[in-house]
Motif scaffolding. Structure first.
Motif, PDB file in Angstrom:
ATOM      1  N   PHE A 197       6.996  12.487  -5.014  1.00 33.78           N
ATOM      2  CA  PHE A 197       7.258  11.400  -6.692  1.00 33.78           C
ATOM      3  C   PHE A 197       8.031  10.409  -5.785  1.00 33.78           C
ATOM      4  O   PHE A 197       7.703   8.920  -6.775  1.00 33.78           O
ATOM      5  N   ILE A 198       9.175  10.864  -4.863  1.00 29.31           N
ATOM      6  CA  ILE A 198      10.061   9.516  -4.030  1.00 29.31           C
ATOM      7  C   ILE A 198       9.080   8.151  -3.622  1.00 29.31           C
ATOM      8  O   ILE A 198       9.476   7.139  -3.908  1.00 29.31           O
ATOM      9  N   MET A 199       7.950   8.805  -3.226  1.00 25.45           N
ATOM     10  CA  MET A 199       6.951   7.125  -3.171  1.00 25.45           C
ATOM     11  C   MET A 199       6.913   6.300  -4.413  1.00 25.45           C
ATOM     12  O   MET A 199       6.845   5.314  -3.984  1.00 25.45           O
ATOM     13  N   PHE A 200       6.930   6.620  -5.538  1.00 28.23           N
ATOM     14  CA  PHE A 200       6.698   5.878  -6.831  1.00 28.23           C
ATOM     15  C   PHE A 200       7.370   5.051  -6.940  1.00 28.23           C
ATOM     16  O   PHE A 200       8.358   4.589  -8.594  1.00 28.23           O
ATOM     17  N   PHE A 201       9.438   5.893  -6.724  1.00 33.88           N
ATOM     18  CA  PHE A 201      11.079   5.311  -7.901  1.00 33.88           C
ATOM     19  C   PHE A 201      10.662   3.130  -7.704  1.00 33.88           C
ATOM     20  O   PHE A 201      10.742   2.829  -8.288  1.00 33.88           O
ATOM     21  N   PRO A 202      10.339   3.030  -6.260  1.00 35.24           N
ATOM     22  CA  PRO A 202      10.579   1.289  -7.008  1.00 35.24           C
ATOM     23  C   PRO A 202       9.470   0.872  -7.063  1.00 35.24           C
ATOM     24  O   PRO A 202       9.901   0.281  -8.288  1.00 35.24           O
TER      25      PRO A 202
ATOM     26  N   ALA B 258      10.926   1.059 -10.659  1.00 32.69           N
ATOM     27  CA  ALA B 258      11.919   0.483 -10.815  1.00 32.69           C
ATOM     28  C   ALA B 258      11.179  -1.072 -11.218  1.00 32.69           C
ATOM     29  O   ALA B 258      11.521  -2.105 -12.108  1.00 32.69           O
ATOM     30  N   TYR B 259       9.600  -1.420 -10.870  1.00 33.94           N
ATOM     31  CA  TYR B 259       9.600  -2.627 -10.802  1.00 33.94           C
ATOM     32  C   TYR B 259       9.146  -2.814 -11.931  1.00 33.94           C
ATOM     33  O   TYR B 259       9.024  -3.918 -12.825  1.00 33.94           O
ATOM     34  N   ALA B 260       8.583  -2.022 -12.945  1.00 35.42           N
ATOM     35  CA  ALA B 260       7.879  -1.472 -14.379  1.00 35.42           C
ATOM     36  C   ALA B 260       8.892  -1.319 -15.386  1.00 35.42           C
ATOM     37  O   ALA B 260       9.015  -2.245 -15.847  1.00 35.42           O
ATOM     38  N   ILE B 261      10.007  -1.191 -14.674  1.00 38.64           N
ATOM     39  CA  ILE B 261      11.244  -1.629 -15.622  1.00 38.64           C
ATOM     40  C   ILE B 261      11.585  -2.648 -15.697  1.00 38.64           C
ATOM     41  O   ILE B 261      12.265  -3.307 -16.823  1.00 38.64           O
TER      42      ILE B 261
ATOM     43  N   GLN C  94       0.701   3.017   2.072  1.00 30.01           N
ATOM     44  CA  GLN C  94       0.041   2.979   0.573  1.00 30.01           C
ATOM     45  C   GLN C  94       0.928   1.649   0.166  1.00 30.01           C
ATOM     46  O   GLN C  94       0.974   1.205  -0.783  1.00 30.01           O
ATOM     47  N   TYR C  95       2.859   1.539   1.042  1.00 29.96           N
ATOM     48  CA  TYR C  95       2.848   1.045   0.576  1.00 29.96           C
ATOM     49  C   TYR C  95       3.116  -0.350   0.547  1.00 29.96           C
ATOM     50  O   TYR C  95       2.981  -1.227  -0.347  1.00 29.96           O
ATOM     51  N   LEU C  96       1.852  -1.012   1.392  1.00 30.51           N
ATOM     52  CA  LEU C  96       1.240  -2.138   1.247  1.00 30.51           C
ATOM     53  C   LEU C  96       1.122  -2.331   0.373  1.00 30.51           C
ATOM     54  O   LEU C  96       0.286  -3.471  -0.014  1.00 30.51           O
ATOM     55  N   GLY C  97      -0.132  -1.091   0.302  1.00 31.65           N
ATOM     56  CA  GLY C  97      -1.574  -1.625  -1.431  1.00 31.65           C
ATOM     57  C   GLY C  97      -0.157  -1.484  -2.062  1.00 31.65           C
ATOM     58  O   GLY C  97      -0.853  -2.786  -3.425  1.00 31.65           O
ATOM     59  N   ILE C  98       0.256  -1.007  -2.591  1.00 33.49           N
ATOM     60  CA  ILE C  98       1.502  -1.200  -3.755  1.00 33.49           C
ATOM     61  C   ILE C  98       1.750  -2.892  -4.054  1.00 33.49           C
ATOM     62  O   ILE C  98       2.329  -2.979  -5.331  1.00 33.49           O
ATOM     63  N   ILE C  99       2.384  -3.350  -2.914  1.00 35.23           N
ATOM     64  CA  ILE C  99       3.544  -4.495  -2.580  1.00 35.23           C
ATOM     65  C   ILE C  99       1.663  -5.150  -2.894  1.00 35.23           C
ATOM     66  O   ILE C  99       3.112  -6.332  -3.866  1.00 35.23           O
ATOM     67  N   LEU C 100       1.130  -4.905  -2.690  1.00 36.30           N
ATOM     68  CA  LEU C 100       0.836  -6.358  -2.367  1.00 36.30           C
ATOM     69  C   LEU C 100      -0.664  -5.974  -4.345  1.00 36.30           C
ATOM     70  O   LEU C 100      -0.256  -7.575  -4.931  1.00 36.30           O
ATOM     71  N   PHE C 101      -1.214  -4.695  -5.225  1.00 34.74           N
ATOM     72  CA  PHE C 101      -1.357  -5.235  -6.193  1.00 34.74           C
ATOM     73  C   PHE C 101      -0.034  -5.584  -6.825  1.00 34.74           C
ATOM     74  O   PHE C 101      -0.796  -6.287  -8.254  1.00 34.74           O
ATOM     75  N   THR C 102       1.519  -5.193  -6.855  1.00 38.34           N
ATOM     76  CA  THR C 102       2.238  -5.776  -7.666  1.00 38.34           C
ATOM     77  C   THR C 102       2.739  -7.116  -7.952  1.00 38.34           C
ATOM     78  O   THR C 102       2.594  -8.000  -8.106  1.00 38.34           O
TER      79      THR C 102
ATOM     80  N   LEU D 282      10.036  -4.508  -2.774  1.00 42.72           N
ATOM     81  CA  LEU D 282       9.919  -4.965  -1.611  1.00 42.72           C
ATOM     82  C   LEU D 282      10.642  -4.070  -0.915  1.00 42.72           C
ATOM     83  O   LEU D 282       9.761  -3.422   0.275  1.00 42.72           O
ATOM     84  N   ILE D 283      11.662  -4.637  -1.423  1.00 40.18           N
ATOM     85  CA  ILE D 283      13.154  -3.936  -0.346  1.00 40.18           C
ATOM     86  C   ILE D 283      13.127  -2.757  -1.035  1.00 40.18           C
ATOM     87  O   ILE D 283      13.218  -1.965   0.199  1.00 40.18           O
ATOM     88  N   GLY D 284      12.749  -1.951  -1.758  1.00 36.10           N
ATOM     89  CA  GLY D 284      12.719  -0.736  -1.370  1.00 36.10           C
ATOM     90  C   GLY D 284      11.717   0.497  -1.025  1.00 36.10           C
ATOM     91  O   GLY D 284      12.439   1.103  -0.230  1.00 36.10           O
ATOM     92  N   TYR D 285      10.384  -0.696  -0.744  1.00 34.17           N
ATOM     93  CA  TYR D 285       9.750   0.214  -0.163  1.00 34.17           C
ATOM     94  C   TYR D 285      10.248  -0.316   1.529  1.00 34.17           C
ATOM     95  O   TYR D 285       9.718   1.119   2.251  1.00 34.17           O
ATOM     96  N   LEU D 286      10.526  -1.389   1.523  1.00 33.53           N
ATOM     97  CA  LEU D 286      10.900  -1.179   3.107  1.00 33.53           C
ATOM     98  C   LEU D 286      12.285  -0.352   3.716  1.00 33.53           C
ATOM     99  O   LEU D 286      12.149   0.601   4.813  1.00 33.53           O
ATOM    100  N   ILE D 287      13.331  -0.219   2.332  1.00 29.33           N
ATOM    101  CA  ILE D 287      14.267   0.754   3.102  1.00 29.33           C
ATOM    102  C   ILE D 287      13.624   2.597   3.158  1.00 29.33           C
ATOM    103  O   ILE D 287      13.808   3.277   3.717  1.00 29.33           O
ATOM    104  N   LEU D 288      12.316   2.553   1.671  1.00 31.13           N
ATOM    105  CA  LEU D 288      12.225   4.107   1.786  1.00 31.13           C
ATOM    106  C   LEU D 288      11.352   3.930   3.014  1.00 31.13           C
ATOM    107  O   LEU D 288      11.301   5.309   3.558  1.00 31.13           O
TER     108      LEU D 288
END
Length: 244
Positions: A35-40, A43-46, A134-142, A162-168
């Motif tokens: 689930f940590i994978m979806f934290f950023p 945050a984007y949705a909120i 996976q992070y690349l896909g989410i970054i492009l999708f959002t 973006l910064i969240g996934y770079l840190i993760l």
């Protein structure tokens, strides 16, 4: 008709069995790390939501104004097929959405299949081109959603994601180096971090094990957010169209 119905039912059952075959045990799915994978993304949705609370927050760079203007939508006039209007999709956002979704699903299914086989370091398939697909896909999708929205608050949300996934991804790299050692080090040298074919020789003081890497990423996030707030207000009020 009976033959066609039977064929259709068999195909559905085959698809269900195929999904079961690649799906790992429930203990893997409910693992907190999953689930940590979806934290950023959360945050984007909120942050993307046009929060009414922004009406009560003063704009630090424009005295007497609130930050609610961040939720205003910018309207692109005319029938421009590359950028979206408020009521239809454009080429750029749809392309990013499609590519991002394909990359995410492909890498996610590949990851599930690897777990089903017992886990281990993945270096083949889409992981040959980028270490965190996976992070690349989410970054492009959002990013596609952000372009579709055309709101400053959505841009701030995307920068945060973006910064969240770079840190993760950096934290994951540190863990993977501890687990796989030289094997992962060699893999990281020949494979791009998060953008295919884009490789950097990172200085040692910016390696994933050093705190400076994360401090710089946070500083970059602050700078980008400030830049958005200070520079986009004029654009918003020049081209604004509040989508309510």
């Amino acid at each position: 008709m009976k033959i066609k119905t039977g064929w259709f039912i068999r195909r559905i059952l085959e698809c269900i069995l195929a999904l079961i075959n690649i799906t790992p045990s429930l203990t893997v799915i409910i693992n907190p790390l999953f689930f940590i994978m979806f934290f950023p993304l959360g945050a984007y949705a909120i942050l993307s939501w046009p929060w009414i609370i922004l009406k009560d927050l003063s704009d630090p760079f424009h005295p007497g104004e609130s930050l609610y203007w961040l939720t205003y939508a910018i309207k692109i006039d005319g029938e421009n097929i590359f950028f979206p209007s408020l009521f239809r999709w454009g080429i750029i956002d749809l392309t990013l959405l499609t590519i991002g979704l394909i990359i995410f699903l492909a890498s996610f299914i590949f990851w599930l299949m690897n777990l089903k086989r017992g886990g281990g370091l993945i270096t083949s398939g889409i992981y040959r081109f980028v270490r965190h697909p996976q992070y690349l896909g989410i970054i492009l999708f959002t990013l596609g959603i952000t372009i579709r929205s055309l709101r400053p608050i959505s841009l701030i949300a995307w920068v945060t994601l973006l910064i969240g996934y770079l840190i993760l991804a950096s934290l994951e790299e540190r863990s993977l180096l501890e687990i796989y050692g030289q094997k992962y080090s060699e893999y990281s040298k020949r494979t791009a971090f998060i953008i295919p074919y884009l490789k950097f020789n990172t200085p040692k003081w910016l390696s994933v094990g050093k705190p400076y890497r994360y401090m710089i990423l946070m500083i970059v996030w602050v700078i980008l957010v400030i830049a958005i707030i200070t520079s986009m207000r004029g654009i918003v009020f020049a081209l604004r169209s509040i989508a309510y």
